[in-house]
Design a protein around this motif. Structure first.
Motif, mmCIF file in Angstrom:
data_model
loop_
_atom_site.group_PDB
_atom_site.id
_atom_site.type_symbol
_atom_site.label_atom_id
_atom_site.label_comp_id
_atom_site.label_asym_id
_atom_site.label_seq_id
_atom_site.Cartn_x
_atom_site.Cartn_y
_atom_site.Cartn_z
ATOM 1 N N PRO A 131 39.792 27.868 46.449
ATOM 2 C CA PRO A 131 39.260 27.444 45.146
ATOM 3 C C PRO A 131 39.147 28.607 44.161
ATOM 4 N N ALA A 132 39.577 28.362 42.924
ATOM 5 C CA ALA A 132 39.477 29.380 41.880
ATOM 6 C C ALA A 132 38.025 29.453 41.397
ATOM 7 N N THR A 133 37.709 30.517 40.665
ATOM 8 C CA THR A 133 36.350 30.623 40.113
ATOM 9 C C THR A 133 36.368 30.144 38.669
ATOM 10 N N VAL A 134 35.466 29.208 38.365
ATOM 11 C CA VAL A 134 35.393 28.676 37.000
ATOM 12 C C VAL A 134 33.937 28.753 36.548
ATOM 13 N N SER A 135 33.733 29.294 35.349
ATOM 14 C CA SER A 135 32.365 29.467 34.829
ATOM 15 C C SER A 135 31.579 28.161 34.822
ATOM 16 N N SER A 136 30.301 28.245 35.160
ATOM 17 C CA SER A 136 29.497 27.027 35.133
ATOM 18 C C SER A 136 28.505 27.049 33.983
ATOM 19 N N THR A 137 28.615 28.055 33.129
ATOM 20 C CA THR A 137 27.609 28.127 32.070
ATOM 21 C C THR A 137 28.093 27.588 30.741
ATOM 22 N N CYS A 138 29.389 27.531 30.524
ATOM 23 C CA CYS A 138 29.844 27.153 29.186
ATOM 24 C C CYS A 138 31.207 26.472 29.279
ATOM 25 N N GLU A 189 27.486 22.910 48.647
ATOM 26 C CA GLU A 189 26.524 23.833 48.031
ATOM 27 C C GLU A 189 25.111 23.618 48.602
ATOM 28 N N LEU A 190 24.725 22.352 48.761
ATOM 29 C CA LEU A 190 23.360 22.078 49.236
ATOM 30 C C LEU A 190 23.260 22.143 50.760
ATOM 31 N N LYS A 191 24.408 22.222 51.403
ATOM 32 C CA LYS A 191 24.506 22.216 52.871
ATOM 33 C C LYS A 191 23.820 20.980 53.448
ATOM 34 N N LYS A 192 24.013 19.865 52.791
ATOM 35 C CA LYS A 192 23.408 18.614 53.241
ATOM 36 C C LYS A 192 24.349 17.476 52.866
ATOM 37 N N PRO A 193 24.302 16.387 53.653
ATOM 38 C CA PRO A 193 25.148 15.254 53.277
ATOM 39 C C PRO A 193 24.690 14.634 51.956
ATOM 40 N N VAL A 194 25.638 14.097 51.226
ATOM 41 C CA VAL A 194 25.312 13.441 49.956
ATOM 42 C C VAL A 194 25.840 12.007 50.017
ATOM 43 N N ALA A 197 29.346 21.319 40.451
ATOM 44 C CA ALA A 197 28.349 21.242 41.519
ATOM 45 C C ALA A 197 27.267 22.297 41.324
ATOM 46 N N SER A 198 27.658 23.513 40.907
ATOM 47 C CA SER A 198 26.630 24.552 40.834
ATOM 48 C C SER A 198 25.643 24.244 39.722
ATOM 49 N N LYS A 199 26.121 23.630 38.658
ATOM 50 C CA LYS A 199 25.213 23.251 37.566
ATOM 51 C C LYS A 199 24.217 22.181 38.066
ATOM 52 N N ALA A 200 24.759 21.146 38.726
ATOM 53 C CA ALA A 200 23.893 20.050 39.192
ATOM 54 C C ALA A 200 22.926 20.545 40.273
ATOM 55 N N CYS A 201 23.444 21.422 41.160
ATOM 56 C CA CYS A 201 22.589 21.886 42.254
ATOM 57 C C CYS A 201 21.467 22.779 41.731
ATOM 58 N N GLY A 202 21.740 23.506 40.646
ATOM 59 C CA GLY A 202 20.693 24.319 40.026
ATOM 60 C C GLY A 202 19.495 23.439 39.683
ATOM 61 N N LEU A 203 19.767 22.266 39.153
ATOM 62 C CA LEU A 203 18.676 21.344 38.802
ATOM 63 C C LEU A 203 18.034 20.775 40.068
ATOM 64 N N ALA A 204 18.884 20.451 41.054
ATOM 65 C CA ALA A 204 18.352 19.889 42.303
ATOM 66 C C ALA A 204 17.436 20.897 43.001
ATOM 67 N N TYR A 205 17.832 22.184 42.960
ATOM 68 C CA TYR A 205 16.987 23.205 43.593
ATOM 69 C C TYR A 205 15.619 23.252 42.921
ATOM 70 N N ARG A 206 15.611 23.078 41.593
ATOM 71 C CA ARG A 206 14.321 23.083 40.885
ATOM 72 C C ARG A 206 13.438 21.941 41.366
ATOM 73 N N ASP A 253 20.572 21.643 30.086
ATOM 74 C CA ASP A 253 20.391 21.996 28.681
ATOM 75 C C ASP A 253 21.522 21.331 27.907
ATOM 76 N N LYS A 254 21.605 21.658 26.624
ATOM 77 C CA LYS A 254 22.526 20.862 25.806
ATOM 78 C C LYS A 254 24.002 21.141 26.053
ATOM 79 N N CYS A 255 24.330 22.211 26.751
ATOM 80 C CA CYS A 255 25.744 22.512 26.961
ATOM 81 C C CYS A 255 26.402 21.435 27.812
ATOM 82 N N ALA A 256 27.679 21.167 27.517
ATOM 83 C CA ALA A 256 28.396 20.117 28.241
ATOM 84 C C ALA A 256 28.846 20.575 29.629
ATOM 85 N N ALA A 257 28.682 21.876 29.945
ATOM 86 C CA ALA A 257 29.131 22.358 31.251
ATOM 87 C C ALA A 257 28.493 21.524 32.359
ATOM 88 N N GLY A 258 29.297 21.165 33.331
ATOM 89 C CA GLY A 258 28.760 20.418 34.468
ATOM 90 C C GLY A 258 28.635 18.927 34.239
#
Ligand code: SF4
Lengths: 261, 372
Positions: free
Chosen positions: A157-164, A229-234, A194-203, A123-128
């Motif tokens: 690893p620290a936790t950082v929001s992936s939505t905004c 995240e995807l448990k697969k080589p990239v 990664a979680s933002k990109a993987c969300g799209l990849a899962y779709r 979506d239009k947010c710059a996150a990810g």
């Protein structure tokens, strides 16, 4: 015969000159994008590197966010089709492409011939996106090209929001002031991308081989986080920033020889 | 100008200027207008009172004042409705009918900032029981009572049954229109199609029916055109602003059918026959399926969309996802999976009335047309 692909993104400009649809004669990148001097400079640079002129090009195709502003181009094709074309040329086993650029994240599923079967964009947010990493690198005072190295030293690893991006920035600032190590924050930033990109990849449906391209693919910290995240080589596409320009140059070649469907 | 062009231009100007439509109605009839919030309010009750029901669907607008009342993750329709309330845009309305089938509407109904009286009512969600019809008929009885009081009129059963027939006729003519329009995509492009449908919200229905009927007969007198572009079915809440439809048009897409809450969902079913008008209106809600706002345990939206693709020989479905609309977002993964299994192609685009930049939509639509 020479063809050219020009990819004008939001934060970088890329040109590929291709000979006979197979040999990359020039593949140049300048880290400023549409609306700047970047497009002209990268074009001049690529031509002078190849020792050619615009007149030598049988066809020029533009792609990317700024594709419609490229006067030299004979045609525009979207960056999704061009990424698919370029990546499939370099990695014919590719099934899923994750492309993270300056302001867009895309997941593209390919069919067995390299055609686009499905795609999803952020979506239009710059996150990810690349811009998100820019913001974080400034806040953390760590250069973009050092981020992967910092990440490799992270212990927790620290936790950082992936939505905004704005939330994430303030989270990072408060973690810095709480004394959390930059290494751990950067690993968290990478996970958030990664979680933002993987969300799209899962779709799209995750299927190997997974290939990453776009400017952010140069940050191995992000690549590692996506793979985890995807448990697969990239696989990182060779020269990942120019794959869309390469795809455009291949389209141009195919159009000239009439090989297009 | 041909008759077709002049009908389209008249309907387009009405759909672009509701304020004028309200003023004209007042001049003609001496009666005012009643606002109708989305979704599925029994407009017929307003019609039977002799007032003009006017659809409230927000508009393309930058949001500032509404921020004080709504969280940033409220959908842009309601952000813009709130902004316009605060600007007094709706204050000429005699009343506003306010159904509350989603959380955003439920919350918004309690903070109307305009001066018009608001009549809130509830659609039951356990819809398939007979008790749901009784409950909703009772809600509608209260709506009628409140309207009678506010508008100082009596709304008889007879007038109401008559209005239902006028609305059913409009629904039928609109179904015919969307079918006919699918055969003339060069004349009825996505923007014109939308304007013709949207004009329904700002016109006395029998007038709209007469114009669309005439348009239909003018269209079918023409030979069916060859169309070289791609055909799509739209689904979602709405496909606004016009820039979105422009992008579809520029990339050679024709809209051959839709499942939009602002368009065909409103007229794909008639109000069933019967004698008690309030019960008939209530029964419509029970029979209505395939909408994210009406609980549907059978999840019929996906199969319904796939049928539409088949019947209208469409190349794909375009999902017009209203940003931050949770009911629609929850439905998406269900029908998307059904599409995947059936090999139906779909494109997801984001609808945001606040946005002024459409580059991303352009990229998505262009890529999709290249993919098909
Ligand atoms: S249904 Fe969706 S778009 Fe409509 S008011 Fe509710 S949240 Fe907003």
């Amino acid at each position: 015969m020479f063809t050219m692909g020009i990819d004008i993104g939001s934060s970088s400009s890329k040109v590929v000159i291709l000979e006979d649809g197979v040999n990359i004669i020039a593949g140049e990148v300048i880290q400023i994008g549409t609306g700047s001097t970047g497009p002209k400079r990268v074009l001049d640079e690529a031509l002078s590197k190849a020792g050619l002129t615009l007149q030598d090009m049988a066809k020029i195709i533009a792609t990317g966010y700024g594709r419609s502003s490229v006067e030299e181009a004979h045609k525009q094709i979207s960056e999704i089709s061009c990424q698919a074309k370029g990546v499939f040329f370099l990695v014919p086993s590719a099934k899923i492409i994750i492309d993270i650029g300056g302001q867009d994240v895309k997941a593209i599923r390919l069919d067995s011939k390299g055609g686009v079967k499905q795609f999803f964009m952020n979506d239009k947010c710059a996150a990810g996106t690349g811009r998100f990493l820019d913001v974080m690198s400034r806040v953390l005072e760590v250069n973009l090209d050092e981020m992967a190295e910092y990440d490799s030293r992270a212990t927790e690893p620290a936790t950082v929001s992936s939505t905004c991006t704005v939330f994430a920035e303030s989270e990072v600032i408060s973690q810095l002031s709480n004394g959390v190590a930059k290494e751990n924050i950067i690993a968290g930033v990478h996970q958030s991308v990664a979680s933002k990109a993987c969300g799209l990849a899962y779709r799209c449906g995750v299927e190997e081989d997974i290939v990453m391209c776009g400017g952010v693919a140069k940050d191995l910290g992000v690549v590692r986080a996506i793979s985890k995240e995807l448990k697969k080589p990239v696989i990182v596409a060779p020269n990942p920033q120019i794959t869309a320009a390469l795809g455009a140059a291949i389209f141009a070649f195919e159009e000239v020889i009439g090989a297009n469907k | 100008m041909s008759r077709i062009e002049s009908i389209i231009s008249e309907l387009s100007s009405i759909s672009n200027n509701p304020k004028k439509a309200m003023e004209d109605y007042k001049k003609e009839t001496g009666k005012g207008s009643v606002g109708v919030m989305p979704y599925y309010a029994p407009e017929e009750i307003i019609h039977a009172a002799g007032f003009l029901p006017v659809g409230i669907w927000g508009g393309q607008k930058s949001i500032s004042k509404a921020r004080a009342y709504l969280p940033p993750f409220a959908c842009s329709i309601m952000q813009s409705v709130m902004e316009m309330q605060l600007e007094g845009v709706y204050d000429d309305l005699e009343a506003v009918l306010f159904p509350v089938p989603c959380d955003t509407l439920k919350c918004l109904s309690q903070k109307w900032k305009g001066t018009s009286p608001v009549i809130v009512f509830t659609h039951p969600q356990n819809r398939k029981l007979e008790a749901a019809n009784k409950f909703l008929a009772e809600e509608y009885r209260l709506v009628r009572e409140k309207l009678e009081k506010i508008l100082s009129v009596q709304i008889s059963d007879e007038a109401l049954n008559n209005s239902i027939e006028i609305y059913n006729e409009n629904r039928k003519v609109m179904r015919e229109f969307t079918d006919i329009a699918a055969n003339y995509p060069n004349i009825i492009d996505p923007i014109k199609r939308h304007a013709i449908i949207k004009a329904r919200f700002f016109m006395e229905k029998s007038k709209h029916t007469a114009m669309v009927k005439e348009l239909n007969s003018e269209l079918i007198a023409l030979p069916v055109e060859a169309f070289t572009g791609k055909k799509v079915v739209l689904t979602g809440i709405m496909a606004e602003p016009n820039e979105v439809l422009d992008i579809l048009k520029d990339n050679g897409f024709a809209v051959v059918a839709d499942d939009l809450a602002q368009e065909s969902r409103l007229f794909r079913n008639d109000v069933p026959s019967g004698t008690d008008p309030l019960y008939r209106l209530a029964k419509w809600w029970q029979e209505f399926d395939g909408c994210s706002l009406a609980v549907d345990t059978k999840k019929s939206r996906g199969p319904m969309l796939m049928d539409m693709v088949k019947v209208y020989k469409a190349d794909a479905v375009v999902v017009c996802m209203m940003k931050f609309c949770d009911p629609e977002e929850f439905d998406y993964p269900i029908y998307y999976r059904q599409f995947e299994e059936a090999g139906i192609k779909s494109l997801f685009i984001e609808i945001d009335l606040e946005t002024t930049s459409f580059e991303q939509t352009k990229t998505r639509v262009q890529s999709f047309s290249e993919m098909l």
